[in-house]
Design a protein around this motif. Structure first.
Motif, PDB file in Angstrom:
ATOM      1  N   ARG A 174       0.882  -1.173   0.000  1.00  0.00           N
ATOM      2  CA  ARG A 174       0.000   0.000   0.000  1.00  0.00           C
ATOM      3  C   ARG A 174       0.916   1.219   0.000  1.00  0.00           C
ATOM      4  O   ARG A 174       2.134   1.089   0.146  1.00  0.00           O
ATOM      5  CB  ARG A 174      -0.948  -0.003   1.198  1.00  0.00           C
ATOM      6  N   LEU A 175       0.342   2.372  -0.169  1.00  0.00           N
ATOM      7  CA  LEU A 175       1.135   3.589  -0.190  1.00  0.00           C
ATOM      8  C   LEU A 175       1.996   3.660   1.067  1.00  0.00           C
ATOM      9  O   LEU A 175       1.493   3.535   2.180  1.00  0.00           O
ATOM     10  CB  LEU A 175       0.227   4.819  -0.265  1.00  0.00           C
ATOM     11  N   GLY A 176       3.311   3.761   0.889  1.00  0.00           N
ATOM     12  CA  GLY A 176       4.241   3.867   2.006  1.00  0.00           C
ATOM     13  C   GLY A 176       4.779   2.550   2.520  1.00  0.00           C
ATOM     14  O   GLY A 176       5.585   2.532   3.443  1.00  0.00           O
ATOM     15  N   LEU A 177       4.348   1.414   1.924  1.00  0.00           N
ATOM     16  CA  LEU A 177       4.804   0.098   2.387  1.00  0.00           C
ATOM     17  C   LEU A 177       5.079  -0.790   1.179  1.00  0.00           C
ATOM     18  O   LEU A 177       4.231  -0.950   0.302  1.00  0.00           O
ATOM     19  CB  LEU A 177       3.734  -0.537   3.280  1.00  0.00           C
ATOM     20  N   VAL A 178       6.280  -1.383   1.143  1.00  0.00           N
ATOM     21  CA  VAL A 178       6.683  -2.237   0.031  1.00  0.00           C
ATOM     22  C   VAL A 178       7.134  -3.591   0.569  1.00  0.00           C
ATOM     23  O   VAL A 178       7.742  -3.676   1.632  1.00  0.00           O
ATOM     24  CB  VAL A 178       7.805  -1.559  -0.807  1.00  0.00           C
ATOM     25  N   SER A 179       6.800  -4.666  -0.151  1.00  0.00           N
ATOM     26  CA  SER A 179       7.260  -6.010   0.181  1.00  0.00           C
ATOM     27  C   SER A 179       8.554  -6.276  -0.585  1.00  0.00           C
ATOM     28  O   SER A 179       8.636  -6.011  -1.790  1.00  0.00           O
ATOM     29  CB  SER A 179       6.202  -7.045  -0.218  1.00  0.00           C
ATOM     30  N   LEU A 180       9.581  -6.793   0.114  1.00  0.00           N
ATOM     31  CA  LEU A 180      10.889  -7.073  -0.477  1.00  0.00           C
ATOM     32  C   LEU A 180      11.252  -8.518  -0.182  1.00  0.00           C
ATOM     33  O   LEU A 180      11.332  -8.926   0.976  1.00  0.00           O
ATOM     34  CB  LEU A 180      11.944  -6.141   0.121  1.00  0.00           C
ATOM     35  N   GLU A 181      11.482  -9.312  -1.234  1.00  0.00           N
ATOM     36  CA  GLU A 181      11.851 -10.720  -1.078  1.00  0.00           C
ATOM     37  C   GLU A 181      13.164 -10.974  -1.825  1.00  0.00           C
ATOM     38  O   GLU A 181      13.195 -11.039  -3.061  1.00  0.00           O
ATOM     39  CB  GLU A 181      10.759 -11.624  -1.618  1.00  0.00           C
ATOM     40  N   ALA A 182      14.252 -11.105  -1.072  1.00  0.00           N
ATOM     41  CA  ALA A 182      15.571 -11.325  -1.681  1.00  0.00           C
ATOM     42  C   ALA A 182      15.657 -12.738  -2.249  1.00  0.00           C
ATOM     43  O   ALA A 182      15.126 -13.681  -1.683  1.00  0.00           O
ATOM     44  CB  ALA A 182      16.662 -11.115  -0.643  1.00  0.00           C
ATOM     45  N   TYR A 183      16.326 -12.875  -3.408  1.00  0.00           N
ATOM     46  CA  TYR A 183      16.546 -14.202  -3.977  1.00  0.00           C
ATOM     47  C   TYR A 183      18.020 -14.494  -4.241  1.00  0.00           C
ATOM     48  O   TYR A 183      18.387 -15.622  -4.554  1.00  0.00           O
ATOM     49  CB  TYR A 183      15.709 -14.431  -5.231  1.00  0.00           C
ATOM     50  N   SER A 184      18.891 -13.520  -4.076  1.00  0.00           N
ATOM     51  CA  SER A 184      20.326 -13.755  -4.220  1.00  0.00           C
ATOM     52  C   SER A 184      21.069 -12.647  -3.492  1.00  0.00           C
ATOM     53  O   SER A 184      20.689 -11.481  -3.587  1.00  0.00           O
ATOM     54  CB  SER A 184      20.723 -13.775  -5.699  1.00  0.00           C
ATOM     55  N   ALA A 185      22.114 -13.027  -2.748  1.00  0.00           N
ATOM     56  CA  ALA A 185      22.927 -12.048  -2.024  1.00  0.00           C
ATOM     57  C   ALA A 185      24.368 -12.531  -2.055  1.00  0.00           C
ATOM     58  O   ALA A 185      24.652 -13.667  -1.661  1.00  0.00           O
ATOM     59  CB  ALA A 185      22.432 -11.904  -0.582  1.00  0.00           C
ATOM     60  N   PHE A 186      25.264 -11.692  -2.540  1.00  0.00           N
ATOM     61  CA  PHE A 186      26.650 -12.132  -2.696  1.00  0.00           C
ATOM     62  C   PHE A 186      27.604 -10.954  -2.770  1.00  0.00           C
ATOM     63  O   PHE A 186      27.193  -9.810  -2.912  1.00  0.00           O
ATOM     64  CB  PHE A 186      26.795 -13.012  -3.944  1.00  0.00           C
ATOM     65  N   ARG A 187      28.885 -11.273  -2.668  1.00  0.00           N
ATOM     66  CA  ARG A 187      29.969 -10.296  -2.855  1.00  0.00           C
ATOM     67  C   ARG A 187      30.751 -10.732  -4.079  1.00  0.00           C
ATOM     68  O   ARG A 187      31.050 -11.910  -4.262  1.00  0.00           O
ATOM     69  CB  ARG A 187      30.879 -10.269  -1.625  1.00  0.00           C
ATOM     70  N   GLU A 188      31.041  -9.766  -4.927  1.00  0.00           N
ATOM     71  CA  GLU A 188      31.874 -10.062  -6.094  1.00  0.00           C
ATOM     72  C   GLU A 188      33.135  -9.229  -6.016  1.00  0.00           C
ATOM     73  O   GLU A 188      33.128  -8.123  -5.490  1.00  0.00           O
ATOM     74  CB  GLU A 188      31.118  -9.826  -7.402  1.00  0.00           C
ATOM     75  N   GLU A 189      34.219  -9.806  -6.486  1.00  0.00           N
ATOM     76  CA  GLU A 189      35.499  -9.107  -6.568  1.00  0.00           C
ATOM     77  C   GLU A 189      36.040  -9.273  -7.972  1.00  0.00           C
ATOM     78  O   GLU A 189      36.202 -10.402  -8.444  1.00  0.00           O
ATOM     79  CB  GLU A 189      36.489  -9.664  -5.547  1.00  0.00           C
ATOM     80  N   GLU A 190      36.258  -8.157  -8.630  1.00  0.00           N
ATOM     81  CA  GLU A 190      36.801  -8.131  -9.987  1.00  0.00           C
ATOM     82  C   GLU A 190      36.036  -9.068 -10.913  1.00  0.00           C
ATOM     83  O   GLU A 190      36.620  -9.811 -11.703  1.00  0.00           O
ATOM     84  CB  GLU A 190      38.295  -8.434  -9.962  1.00  0.00           C
ATOM     85  N   GLY A 191      34.695  -9.039 -10.809  1.00  0.00           N
ATOM     86  CA  GLY A 191      33.843  -9.808 -11.710  1.00  0.00           C
ATOM     87  C   GLY A 191      33.631 -11.260 -11.327  1.00  0.00           C
ATOM     88  O   GLY A 191      32.931 -11.979 -12.022  1.00  0.00           O
ATOM     89  N   GLN A 192      34.227 -11.718 -10.240  1.00  0.00           N
ATOM     90  CA  GLN A 192      34.095 -13.105  -9.799  1.00  0.00           C
ATOM     91  C   GLN A 192      33.333 -13.161  -8.479  1.00  0.00           C
ATOM     92  O   GLN A 192      33.506 -12.294  -7.627  1.00  0.00           O
ATOM     93  CB  GLN A 192      35.479 -13.746  -9.600  1.00  0.00           C
ATOM     94  N   ILE A 193      32.517 -14.198  -8.289  1.00  0.00           N
ATOM     95  CA  ILE A 193      31.792 -14.367  -7.042  1.00  0.00           C
ATOM     96  C   ILE A 193      32.780 -14.767  -5.952  1.00  0.00           C
ATOM     97  O   ILE A 193      33.490 -15.758  -6.069  1.00  0.00           O
ATOM     98  CB  ILE A 193      30.699 -15.456  -7.166  1.00  0.00           C
ATOM     99  N   ALA A 194      32.853 -13.962  -4.898  1.00  0.00           N
ATOM    100  CA  ALA A 194      33.809 -14.209  -3.813  1.00  0.00           C
ATOM    101  C   ALA A 194      33.130 -14.843  -2.601  1.00  0.00           C
ATOM    102  O   ALA A 194      33.772 -15.566  -1.845  1.00  0.00           O
ATOM    103  CB  ALA A 194      34.493 -12.909  -3.404  1.00  0.00           C
ATOM    104  N   ASP A 195      31.845 -14.570  -2.396  1.00  0.00           N
ATOM    105  CA  ASP A 195      31.142 -15.081  -1.230  1.00  0.00           C
ATOM    106  C   ASP A 195      29.649 -15.002  -1.500  1.00  0.00           C
ATOM    107  O   ASP A 195      29.182 -14.050  -2.124  1.00  0.00           O
ATOM    108  CB  ASP A 195      31.494 -14.235  -0.001  1.00  0.00           C
ATOM    109  N   VAL A 196      28.892 -15.997  -1.047  1.00  0.00           N
ATOM    110  CA  VAL A 196      27.440 -15.989  -1.150  1.00  0.00           C
ATOM    111  C   VAL A 196      26.893 -15.887   0.258  1.00  0.00           C
ATOM    112  O   VAL A 196      27.326 -16.587   1.158  1.00  0.00           O
ATOM    113  CB  VAL A 196      26.925 -17.276  -1.849  1.00  0.00           C
ATOM    114  N   TYR A 197      25.933 -14.972   0.461  1.00  0.00           N
ATOM    115  CA  TYR A 197      25.403 -14.691   1.794  1.00  0.00           C
ATOM    116  C   TYR A 197      24.048 -15.349   2.005  1.00  0.00           C
ATOM    117  O   TYR A 197      23.324 -15.635   1.050  1.00  0.00           O
ATOM    118  CB  TYR A 197      25.217 -13.183   1.996  1.00  0.00           C
TER     119      TYR A 197
END
Length: 125
Positions: A41-64
């Motif tokens: 509704r106005l002022g409230l948003v639903s957020l559902e993450a499907y991927s979380a990670f750290r990349e270094e120089e274009g390579q996946i370094a860690d998945v959270y």
């Protein structure tokens, strides 16, 4: 946007197709969270993450571990920034990122602005 420079940036993008990405970027390394979003509704948003990670120089370094599905309050308000002459619209999403909010740079992003690297899923446990 509009703050004194540092070596990192943080931004959040809400794409019209209901996908989104949040990135904390620094030279040669970024932390990314990809999510699906919808307005509850106005002022409230639903957020559902499907991927979380750290990349270094274009390579996946860690998945959270993924943040939980959440409903977050949001607001857009006009605010002053130290490096800009006039106030700008700033988006605040409670619990998701920058305490200073996200100053709008543009409202018209293109597909080339989307993350172009791999988007890993969490391994099965």
């Amino acid at each position: 946007m509009g703050h004194y420079s540092s070596m990192d940036d943080e931004w959040i993008t809400f794409w019209p197709d209901g996908s989104g990405e949040r990135e904390h970027a620094r030279p040669f390394s970024s932390e990314l969270v990809f999510f699906h979003w919808s307005v509850v509704r106005l002022g409230l948003v639903s957020l559902e993450a499907y991927s979380a990670f750290r990349e270094e120089e274009g390579q996946i370094a860690d998945v959270y571990d993924l943040p939980e599905v959440t409903e977050a309050r949001y607001r857009i308000q006009s605010e002053s920034r130290p490096l800009l002459d006039a106030p700008i619209p700033v988006l605040h999403v409670d619990g998701w990122g920058s305490r200073e909010g996200y100053g709008f740079i543009t409202a018209e992003l293109t597909e080339r602005d989307r993350w172009q690297g791999p988007t890993p899923e969490l391994p099965d446990s």
